[in-house]
Write an enzyme that holds these catalytic residues in place. Sequence first.
Site, PDB file in Angstrom:
ATOM      1  N   HIS A 157       0.791  -0.926  -0.070  1.00 21.62           N
ATOM      2  CA  HIS A 157      -0.031  -0.101   0.029  1.00 21.62           C
ATOM      3  C   HIS A 157       0.821   1.348   0.301  1.00 21.62           C
ATOM      4  O   HIS A 157       1.879   1.469   1.012  1.00 21.62           O
ATOM      5  CB  HIS A 157      -0.922   0.093   0.903  1.00 21.62           C
ATOM      6  CG  HIS A 157      -1.721   1.041   1.231  1.00 21.62           C
ATOM      7  ND1 HIS A 157      -3.237   1.090   0.503  1.00 21.62           N
ATOM      8  CD2 HIS A 157      -1.740   2.469   1.694  1.00 21.62           C
ATOM      9  CE1 HIS A 157      -3.899   2.035   0.740  1.00 21.62           C
ATOM     10  NE2 HIS A 157      -2.908   3.187   1.438  1.00 21.62           N
ATOM     11  N   CYS A 158       0.471   2.120  -0.876  1.00 26.51           N
ATOM     12  CA  CYS A 158       1.726   3.205  -1.039  1.00 26.51           C
ATOM     13  C   CYS A 158       0.790   4.365  -0.728  1.00 26.51           C
ATOM     14  O   CYS A 158      -0.418   5.040  -1.164  1.00 26.51           O
ATOM     15  CB  CYS A 158       1.971   3.490  -2.586  1.00 26.51           C
ATOM     16  SG  CYS A 158       3.058   4.774  -2.854  1.00 26.51           S
ATOM     17  N   ILE A 159       1.202   5.163   0.360  1.00 29.94           N
ATOM     18  CA  ILE A 159       0.661   6.402   0.863  1.00 29.94           C
ATOM     19  C   ILE A 159       0.674   7.466  -0.156  1.00 29.94           C
ATOM     20  O   ILE A 159      -0.015   8.423   0.056  1.00 29.94           O
ATOM     21  CB  ILE A 159       0.942   6.715   2.367  1.00 29.94           C
ATOM     22  CG1 ILE A 159       2.682   7.307   2.084  1.00 29.94           C
ATOM     23  CG2 ILE A 159       0.749   5.673   3.167  1.00 29.94           C
ATOM     24  CD1 ILE A 159       3.326   7.510   3.468  1.00 29.94           C
ATOM     25  N   ASN A 163      -3.551   4.447  -2.490  1.00 23.80           N
ATOM     26  CA  ASN A 163      -4.044   3.445  -3.150  1.00 23.80           C
ATOM     27  C   ASN A 163      -3.057   2.107  -2.851  1.00 23.80           C
ATOM     28  O   ASN A 163      -1.805   2.433  -2.763  1.00 23.80           O
ATOM     29  CB  ASN A 163      -4.278   3.462  -4.728  1.00 23.80           C
ATOM     30  CG  ASN A 163      -5.149   2.492  -5.223  1.00 23.80           C
ATOM     31  OD1 ASN A 163      -5.695   1.571  -4.633  1.00 23.80           O
ATOM     32  ND2 ASN A 163      -5.342   2.758  -6.711  1.00 23.80           N
TER      33      ASN A 163
END
Length: 324
Positions: A157-159, A163
């Site tokens: 999960h990429c802040i 997403n």
Amino acid sequence: MDVVINPFRLCSGLKVLGYFMIFLVLSIIALSYYAVVILTWAPHLLRGGFNSFFSFFIVILFHYLLILLTWSYMMVVFRDPGSVPDNWQLVSEEDLEEGNPTSISHNLGPQTSASALSDGTEIRPAIRYCSQCQNGKPPRCHHCSICQRCVLKMDHHCIWVVNCVGARNHKFFLLFVFYTFLETTLNTVVLLPSFVNFFEQTKKHSLSPGNLAVTFLAFVLNLAFALSLLCFVIMHTSLLLSNTTSVEVYEKKKAVHWKYDLGRKRNFEQVFGTKKMFWFFPLFSEEDLKNIPALHGLDFPIHSDTVSCSPPFMEFLGVWLTHY
């Protein structure tokens, strides 16, 4: 009645931070644009000679990379990484033993589940279940504690994009990282002379204090991002060529041979497709979408002679990222 507290639900609060990160990305782009184009190189365009030609080249290259960067960024932000269909069925052990492909044909193109491919590889489903989503978990699928759902072929999960990076936007994320690295490297190089002359310009007052501060800050930020992204480019290139996601790193270490490793060329094609003209753009050809099941995130080819020493459970990036 005992109250069960699930600390992983607190991770969903990171989404709020993600929206701030999007604002931060756009702010850095705007700052870099003002420093590189408006302050540094655009004034040279009308001076004529080689200096004008070189400035024109820098400005064009900057905009070209910026367009590709922004396009890739928007695609990874807004593209669904892949969700498990509600009617996804687990494959029974009896079907696995008999070789009957009873699962997951969901109008996603030609199915090759549990069947041999022409080059000697085969696709095998796995029996897994998510107690949180109350649904089956296809191979390489993991539950994201931030998104509160299972993501197909979850990488992380990429802040920065608010997403998950999964099967259906993995290519877009890699392109975003790659083009951001090129853009920040370009910005660092073209702003280097201004940074070197920073203190001299300060004494001569050749630029306003505000413009000097913008140039100085833009150089420092782009240098920091370029160095950081270099590590990310190297890491994700290694993962890409071995057909491994970030959450699968530890499982791969426990395996005699990584079952999804089909060779560097095919590993690359499992994410980017086979059409070279689409490799550098956040797009897929219709042919690749039809012929490469891995792009949909439900089926993945593996070698029939693969020997694995561990079940498909991993721990990476901390349990707060992926909770089984």
